[in-house]
Enzyme design. Structure first.
Site, short mmCIF file in Angstrom:
data_model
loop_
_atom_site.label_atom_id
_atom_site.label_comp_id
_atom_site.label_asym_id
_atom_site.label_seq_id
_atom_site.Cartn_x
_atom_site.Cartn_y
_atom_site.Cartn_z
N GLU A 46 5.31 -2.03 7.48
CA GLU A 46 5.18 -2.75 8.87
C GLU A 46 5.60 -4.05 8.90
O GLU A 46 6.08 -4.66 7.83
CB GLU A 46 3.50 -3.28 8.65
CG GLU A 46 2.84 -3.93 9.73
CD GLU A 46 1.65 -4.00 9.75
OE1 GLU A 46 1.02 -4.43 10.76
OE2 GLU A 46 1.15 -4.06 8.59
N LYS A 117 0.67 -0.58 17.01
CA LYS A 117 -0.40 -0.42 16.23
C LYS A 117 -1.68 -0.64 17.14
O LYS A 117 -1.56 -1.28 18.28
CB LYS A 117 -0.33 -1.70 15.33
CG LYS A 117 -1.51 -1.72 14.54
CD LYS A 117 -1.16 -2.98 13.35
CE LYS A 117 -2.28 -3.06 12.29
NZ LYS A 117 -1.95 -4.18 11.28
N CYS A 172 -1.04 0.42 9.06
CA CYS A 172 -1.88 -0.41 8.41
C CYS A 172 -3.10 -0.43 8.62
O CYS A 172 -4.03 0.51 8.29
CB CYS A 172 -1.46 -1.88 8.35
SG CYS A 172 -2.10 -2.88 6.96
#
Length: 640
Positions: A46, A117, A172
């Site tokens: 990330e 995300k 994540c």
């Protein structure tokens, strides 16, 4: 990529915070190294182009320009690579004036798509809500690096040349959320999920992270590639350990921490698709709002580095193996316990030959009796010597029954078999199949009659491997009232007996000694006359090594692999001990026997399922007895 194997990697480059040029160089260098090693799908951490720990620098246009320039550098440097890579970077969308934490999915100098995300942590040590907007519901196209690209968390990336390779991406915290995006992506067809992560290291967190990754891969029946940030991130408050994981359907294939570089393995996408087809509770849903972005890829052979166990039914780790053995013993014993209770059986009758299978059957029966608070004397152990019985096996059968406290009966069936042979005109000199099976059927008749006399049940001794090969006499040892070993393959039978032997060594050394000698005895039905007192008939000389047949059984039946793929895996797992000609010989024999012997499996007595493979027609396996093996055998032609 033949046989469904795709070489994948999680990569952690060494970075410098906010040094996008340096980071881009480290990233494309790592990508080139991955390409040299045959990697076709690569996940990177990330925000690795900038560093995850840039904090308020994310709001600086200079950093955002640097990230875009860095991505352009990577695209140019890797335009000759057909590998698909996912790279983390911040992306500003001028149309809504928001900043997104994105994965850029690239191949051959082209951006296939940007995945933002969805779940932004803004608690504890995380402050992502300070800089980024959630990508939930975002579907647009934006200019980036001179290309117009999709910005959406509903994009899938599908290989036109390998239909079962479909890639989805989450980032994540998305995995930590109650409803991760990967659920929707997998239901829409994704077989591999890439997770670009920057998960800081804390005491005990690695185990939790590992559980999340393996659990998600199992729940979604997918491959999961987790790439974590590592060396070079700011250590102002946090430490990142580069915990990279490759998982497939609940199993960890590769993992490492506290290192930069590549963590490589191979994901079998064909296996995943087979398992999804098999599970009617897997809720695939093509109507999910996901777009498939197509890409081409040169299909090449994949060198396998993933572990292929030569004993798929038997865990390699000693502690895992002991736990497995204990579970199976008690599972089988519980099944028998219920049957004895339900039928009000006064006895359990076991034919004890001094071989492995009957030994395991009587040991399981002893556990069942203990569960029922009944004496071991309620087990009637019957040894029935005949033409092929050796002193060694007969002695071991007697000793075993005595040490367990069973009621022992010795019934020599030789005279009864001779009388039967005289009745049907069978020569004692003709050691054909009638000579062998006549003994097996006489033994079964004796056991059934003793069970009638004592109000008991006959406990079957045949194992899963014998059922697969049809290595049992129809209406002989094929038949019982409850087949307690029916779900246990031969390779595992040996370990179960060994486990009990070790467990009893201190408590009853004599029992342990006799079990050890039974383990050392060649596997044999002892139906041909002994030669100078030694076993004349060794099963594995006739049907092949059981370790090979169990391997073939696992991959051909549990996973539905074709013969060529089974052979390839056998060479990978056991090529140092068996040459291809030997593996091929017994694989052909496996298919011939497996297809020809279905009629025996179609009328099996009840028996407990204890593992992932069962051949009961009431359980996992149903096939017509008249099916032919031609297509499977044809697939192996020309491979000698």
């Amino acid at each position: 990529m033949r046989d469904g194997f795709v070489k994948v990697a999680a990569g952690t480059p060494k970075i410098r915070v906010a040094d996008c040029r340096y980071n881009a160089e480290q990233i494309f260098t790592l990508m080139r190294e991955a390409d040299k090693q045959g990697v076709k799908v690569l996940a990177l951490p990330e925000l690795c182009l900038t560093g995850y720990t840039c904090a308020d620098l994310f709001l600086q246009p200079t950093l955002l320009r640097g990230a875009e320039e860095g991505l352009a550098t990577i695209l140019e440097a890797t335009k000759n690579l057909d590998m698909v890579a996912a790279i983390g970077l911040p992306v500003w969308n001028k149309w809504d004036n928001k900043l997104y934490n994105c994965a850029a999915v690239i191949q051959s100098g082209e951006i296939l798509g940007l995945v933002p995300k969805t779940c932004l942590p803004n608690y504890g040590e995380f402050y992502e809500g300070r800089w980024f907007a959630s990508g939930a519901g975002v579907e647009t196209r934006i200019p980036l690096c001179g290309q117009e690209v999709s910005l959406s968390n509903n994009d899938l990336f599908a290989c036109a040349d390998m239909p079962n390779l479909v890639i989805g991406v989450e980032i994540c915290e998305d995995l930590w959320a109650p409803e991760p995006p990967s659920i929707r992506l997998a239901r829409a067809g994704a077989t591999i999920i890439l997770n670009l992560s920057a998960s800081n290291e804390l005491a005990g967190k690695a185990a939790y992270r590992r559980g999340l990754v393996s659990g998600q891969s199992g729940r979604l029946v997918c491959g999961y590639v987790y790439a974590d940030a590592g060396e070079g991130e700011s250590t102002t408050d946090l430490v990142f350990a580069g915990h990279n994981i490759v998982a497939e359907n609940g199993a960890i294939l590769a993992e490492r921490r506290f290192a930069t570089g590549l963590t490589i393995s191979e994901i079998d996408v064909d296996r995943l698709v087979y398992e999804r087809q098999r599970m009617n509770t897997y809720r695939a849903d093509a109507s999910q709002e996901c777009w498939r972005m197509s890409f081409d890829m040169d299909l090449s052979d994949t060198h396998l580095t993933r572990p292929v166990s030569p004993t798929p039914f038997v865990p390699q780790d000693q502690s895992d193996r002991a736990e497995r053995c204990n579970e199976i013993l008690y599972t089988a014993a519980l099944g028998l316990k219920k049957r004895l209770e339900h039928t009000h059986a006064k006895t359990a009758v076991v034919g004890l030959s001094g071989g492995l299978d009957s030994t395991l059957a009587v040991l399981i029966t002893a556990v069942s009796m203990e569960m029922l608070d009944r004496p071991a004397s309620d087990i009637i152990a019957v040894t029935m010597p005949c033409f092929g019985t050796t002193d060694r096996t007969k002695s071991n059968a007697v000793l075993l029954a005595e040490r367990l406290g069973c009621t022992l009966k010795t019934i020599d069936i030789g005279e009864a078999v001779r009388r039967h042979f005289k009745d049907i005109g069978q020569s004692m000199e003709d050691h054909d199949v009638t000579f062998e099976n006549g003994q097996a059927r006489e033994r079964t008749q004796v056991l059934m009659d003793i069970a009638n006399q004592t109000g008991g049940l006959v406990i079957g001794t045949g194992d899963l491997s014998e059922l697969a090969l049809g290595w049992c006499t129809y209406n002989g040892d094929h038949m019982s009232n409850y087949a307690v070993n029916a779900g246990i393959p031969k390779t595992l039978v040996r370990h179960l007996v060994s486990f009990i032997s070790d467990d009893k060594e201190a408590e009853d050394p004599q029992l342990s000694t006799v079990l050890a000698d039974i383990l050392d005895t060649p596997v044999s039905p002892e139906l041909l006359p002994a030669i100078e007192g030694q076993i004349a008939q060794k099963t594995e000389d006739l049907v092949g090594p059981y370790e090979l047949h169990d391997f073939y059984l696992y991959y051909a039946i549990r996973w539905g692999f074709g013969p060529r793929k089974v052979l390839r895996l056998a060479e990978q797992a056991m090529g140092k001990r068996y040459d291809r000609a030997t593996l091929l010989k017994w694989l052909k024999n496996f298919y011939r026997r497996f297809f020809a012997q279905q009629f025996k499996r179609s009328c099996l007595p009840d028996g407990p399922k204890v593992g992932s493979v069962a051949l009961s027609p009431r359980g996992d396996w149903r096939m017509p007895s008249d099916a032919v093996a031609s297509l499977w055998l044809e697939e192996l032609e020309g491979l000698e």
